[in-house]
Scaffold this motif. Sequence first.
Motif, PDB file in Angstrom:
ATOM      1  N   TYR A 276      37.725 -67.255  38.953  1.00  0.00           N
ATOM      2  CA  TYR A 276      38.211 -65.940  39.375  1.00  0.00           C
ATOM      3  C   TYR A 276      37.042 -64.988  39.670  1.00  0.00           C
ATOM      4  O   TYR A 276      37.082 -64.218  40.657  1.00  0.00           O
ATOM      5  N   VAL A 277      36.011 -65.025  38.831  1.00  0.00           N
ATOM      6  CA  VAL A 277      34.848 -64.162  39.045  1.00  0.00           C
ATOM      7  C   VAL A 277      34.120 -64.550  40.331  1.00  0.00           C
ATOM      8  O   VAL A 277      33.703 -63.689  41.114  1.00  0.00           O
ATOM      9  N   ALA A 278      33.964 -65.848  40.564  1.00  0.00           N
ATOM     10  CA  ALA A 278      33.309 -66.298  41.792  1.00  0.00           C
ATOM     11  C   ALA A 278      34.101 -65.846  43.015  1.00  0.00           C
ATOM     12  O   ALA A 278      33.521 -65.374  44.011  1.00  0.00           O
ATOM     13  N   LEU A 279      35.437 -65.959  42.957  1.00  0.00           N
ATOM     14  CA  LEU A 279      36.265 -65.499  44.072  1.00  0.00           C
ATOM     15  C   LEU A 279      36.141 -63.995  44.267  1.00  0.00           C
ATOM     16  O   LEU A 279      36.134 -63.506  45.406  1.00  0.00           O
ATOM     17  N   LEU A 280      36.065 -63.250  43.159  1.00  0.00           N
ATOM     18  CA  LEU A 280      35.899 -61.801  43.262  1.00  0.00           C
ATOM     19  C   LEU A 280      34.617 -61.448  44.007  1.00  0.00           C
ATOM     20  O   LEU A 280      34.614 -60.591  44.912  1.00  0.00           O
ATOM     21  N   PHE A 281      33.508 -62.097  43.652  1.00  0.00           N
ATOM     22  CA  PHE A 281      32.244 -61.812  44.321  1.00  0.00           C
ATOM     23  C   PHE A 281      32.300 -62.192  45.797  1.00  0.00           C
ATOM     24  O   PHE A 281      31.755 -61.483  46.646  1.00  0.00           O
ATOM     25  N   VAL A 282      32.970 -63.298  46.109  1.00  0.00           N
ATOM     26  CA  VAL A 282      33.094 -63.698  47.513  1.00  0.00           C
ATOM     27  C   VAL A 282      33.894 -62.660  48.294  1.00  0.00           C
ATOM     28  O   VAL A 282      33.508 -62.249  49.398  1.00  0.00           O
ATOM     29  N   VAL A 283      35.007 -62.197  47.727  1.00  0.00           N
ATOM     30  CA  VAL A 283      35.845 -61.209  48.409  1.00  0.00           C
ATOM     31  C   VAL A 283      35.093 -59.890  48.588  1.00  0.00           C
ATOM     32  O   VAL A 283      35.112 -59.280  49.673  1.00  0.00           O
ATOM     33  N   VAL A 284      34.420 -59.432  47.521  1.00  0.00           N
ATOM     34  CA  VAL A 284      33.679 -58.163  47.611  1.00  0.00           C
ATOM     35  C   VAL A 284      32.596 -58.242  48.682  1.00  0.00           C
ATOM     36  O   VAL A 284      32.435 -57.322  49.500  1.00  0.00           O
ATOM     37  N   GLN A 285      31.864 -59.343  48.718  1.00  0.00           N
ATOM     38  CA  GLN A 285      30.795 -59.458  49.702  1.00  0.00           C
ATOM     39  C   GLN A 285      31.332 -59.621  51.116  1.00  0.00           C
ATOM     40  O   GLN A 285      30.720 -59.142  52.066  1.00  0.00           O
ATOM     41  N   GLN A 286      32.483 -60.272  51.271  1.00  0.00           N
ATOM     42  CA  GLN A 286      33.078 -60.370  52.601  1.00  0.00           C
ATOM     43  C   GLN A 286      33.539 -59.002  53.102  1.00  0.00           C
ATOM     44  O   GLN A 286      33.321 -58.644  54.265  1.00  0.00           O
ATOM     45  N   VAL A 287      34.185 -58.243  52.225  1.00  0.00           N
ATOM     46  CA  VAL A 287      34.615 -56.892  52.607  1.00  0.00           C
ATOM     47  C   VAL A 287      33.406 -56.009  52.891  1.00  0.00           C
ATOM     48  O   VAL A 287      33.379 -55.244  53.866  1.00  0.00           O
ATOM     49  N   GLU A 288      32.373 -56.128  52.034  1.00  0.00           N
ATOM     50  CA  GLU A 288      31.163 -55.321  52.229  1.00  0.00           C
ATOM     51  C   GLU A 288      30.452 -55.685  53.526  1.00  0.00           C
ATOM     52  O   GLU A 288      29.993 -54.801  54.268  1.00  0.00           O
ATOM     53  N   GLY A 289      30.350 -56.981  53.818  1.00  0.00           N
ATOM     54  CA  GLY A 289      29.611 -57.399  55.002  1.00  0.00           C
ATOM     55  C   GLY A 289      30.344 -57.197  56.306  1.00  0.00           C
ATOM     56  O   GLY A 289      29.721 -56.923  57.336  1.00  0.00           O
ATOM     57  N   ASN A 290      31.684 -57.319  56.284  1.00  0.00           N
ATOM     58  CA  ASN A 290      32.461 -57.275  57.519  1.00  0.00           C
ATOM     59  C   ASN A 290      33.171 -55.947  57.772  1.00  0.00           C
ATOM     60  O   ASN A 290      33.593 -55.695  58.911  1.00  0.00           O
ATOM     61  N   LEU A 291      33.308 -55.135  56.742  1.00  0.00           N
ATOM     62  CA  LEU A 291      34.013 -53.862  56.908  1.00  0.00           C
ATOM     63  C   LEU A 291      33.164 -52.671  56.508  1.00  0.00           C
ATOM     64  O   LEU A 291      32.947 -51.747  57.301  1.00  0.00           O
ATOM     65  N   LEU A 292      32.656 -52.694  55.269  1.00  0.00           N
ATOM     66  CA  LEU A 292      31.940 -51.531  54.754  1.00  0.00           C
ATOM     67  C   LEU A 292      30.602 -51.321  55.457  1.00  0.00           C
ATOM     68  O   LEU A 292      30.317 -50.224  55.947  1.00  0.00           O
ATOM     69  N   MET A 293      29.758 -52.362  55.499  1.00  0.00           N
ATOM     70  CA  MET A 293      28.440 -52.195  56.086  1.00  0.00           C
ATOM     71  C   MET A 293      28.484 -51.845  57.572  1.00  0.00           C
ATOM     72  O   MET A 293      27.715 -50.992  58.031  1.00  0.00           O
ATOM     73  N   PRO A 294      29.365 -52.462  58.400  1.00  0.00           N
ATOM     74  CA  PRO A 294      29.428 -52.003  59.801  1.00  0.00           C
ATOM     75  C   PRO A 294      29.793 -50.533  59.940  1.00  0.00           C
ATOM     76  O   PRO A 294      29.271 -49.842  60.831  1.00  0.00           O
ATOM     77  N   LEU A 295      30.705 -50.047  59.077  1.00  0.00           N
ATOM     78  CA  LEU A 295      31.040 -48.617  59.135  1.00  0.00           C
ATOM     79  C   LEU A 295      29.842 -47.753  58.764  1.00  0.00           C
ATOM     80  O   LEU A 295      29.594 -46.710  59.389  1.00  0.00           O
ATOM     81  N   ILE A 296      29.089 -48.183  57.742  1.00  0.00           N
ATOM     82  CA  ILE A 296      27.911 -47.422  57.334  1.00  0.00           C
ATOM     83  C   ILE A 296      26.838 -47.476  58.419  1.00  0.00           C
ATOM     84  O   ILE A 296      26.173 -46.478  58.709  1.00  0.00           O
ATOM     85  N   GLN A 297      26.672 -48.635  59.063  1.00  0.00           N
ATOM     86  CA  GLN A 297      25.627 -48.785  60.068  1.00  0.00           C
ATOM     87  C   GLN A 297      25.900 -47.977  61.322  1.00  0.00           C
ATOM     88  O   GLN A 297      24.979 -47.740  62.115  1.00  0.00           O
ATOM     89  N   ARG A 298      27.144 -47.571  61.526  1.00  0.00           N
ATOM     90  CA  ARG A 298      27.423 -46.685  62.663  1.00  0.00           C
ATOM     91  C   ARG A 298      26.688 -45.366  62.518  1.00  0.00           C
ATOM     92  O   ARG A 298      26.340 -44.722  63.521  1.00  0.00           O
ATOM     93  N   PHE A 299      26.431 -44.947  61.283  1.00  0.00           N
ATOM     94  CA  PHE A 299      25.719 -43.697  61.034  1.00  0.00           C
ATOM     95  C   PHE A 299      24.308 -43.940  60.499  1.00  0.00           C
ATOM     96  O   PHE A 299      23.548 -42.986  60.340  1.00  0.00           O
ATOM     97  N   ALA A 300      23.982 -45.183  60.204  1.00  0.00           N
ATOM     98  CA  ALA A 300      22.655 -45.491  59.663  1.00  0.00           C
ATOM     99  C   ALA A 300      21.884 -46.328  60.671  1.00  0.00           C
ATOM    100  O   ALA A 300      21.664 -45.901  61.797  1.00  0.00           O
ATOM    101  N   ALA A 301      21.424 -47.503  60.271  1.00  0.00           N
ATOM    102  CA  ALA A 301      20.604 -48.343  61.140  1.00  0.00           C
ATOM    103  C   ALA A 301      21.281 -49.698  61.292  1.00  0.00           C
ATOM    104  O   ALA A 301      21.595 -50.365  60.306  1.00  0.00           O
TER     105      ALA A 301
END
Length: 353
Positions: A276-301
């Motif tokens: 369950y912990v491994a799946l949690l880290f996979v989900v968090v990193q997928q959301v961070e890499g595919n959703l959160l970071m692109p939104l942040i990079q629109r205003f950053a680098a």
Amino acid sequence: MTDRPDAPAPQPRLHPGPIAMAFATAILLAAAWMWSNMLLLGFGAILIAIALRAGGTFLQQRTGVGIKTGVLLSVLAAVLVIAGIVAWAGPAISDQFRQLIGSLPDAWEQVNAWLGDSSFGQFLERQVKDASTGGEASPSGLPSMFSYLTGTLTTVFGGVANLVLLVTVAIFLALDAGMYRGGALRLVPPSYRPRAGGIANELARALARWMGGQALDMVLVALVTGLGLWLLGVPLALVLGLIAGLTNIIPVVGPFLSGVPAVLFALTQGFDMAVYVALLFVVVQQVEGNLLMPLIQRFAADLPPALTVLAILAFGSLFGFAGIILATPLLLVGIILVKRIYVEDILGDRQDD
């Protein structure tokens, strides 16, 4: 009338200019390699100075204080925030960290037991043992332990000294940024100084945006990971979430660095919890890499992922852990310099960004 002998062909003359330039370039490259640790320390100080300068500018615009006063207030605010976090969550984090360290041997024993029951694990264990001993008997334990402790103490004290020096240099740079910037521009020929000043301003803005976006990303990853671990019932959710946020400064590699101790600790709670912990880290990193970071990079680098991975590998192999930490901002600086100086100024290929 006799023919006059042909005049000797003129011999090509060597101009000292290109030779001197090549010689000076070689000396500069050799010096940069020898002083790489100092240069990386200076680059890290510049990053912190940019953040302090941004805080000082914000306070100047909001309160009307001088820029130097604003920088000092930013330093004081950072110290107070860190002290407050340590006073509020420090005991809990320290206690959980001790529990984490104490539980790792049990988790490792479970991993060893699982590996021992499989043929692949037995093969891997033999390979690691052969590589560590070199096929010979291990040396005496006391000298090895003494060397290990000496090396650890040296590394810790060296790291603390470098951190103090880093912060000190950053404060001085932030207080008198104009003086240091002007001194650096004096090294550029007068006709190129306006262009160099514009590139320097662009670098400062890009690095400031990158640091702001990275800080926001780290905080969100720490909160989401800690909350997810708490909902799963993992006892050390606070410290594991903090580790996940801190290591997220390293692209691609950071999630593995934070996921391994979390999964190892979860093994002490059962194999299902580790999954369950491994799946949690996979989900968090997928959301961070595919959703959160692109939104942040629109205003950053926005940095190309392939170049980011190559930069981590290159700077990590050259400069170790410090190179891994600073690989992304160094790549950002390199991209801007290549685009502005080589592509636009030398090749003359100017396009609208």
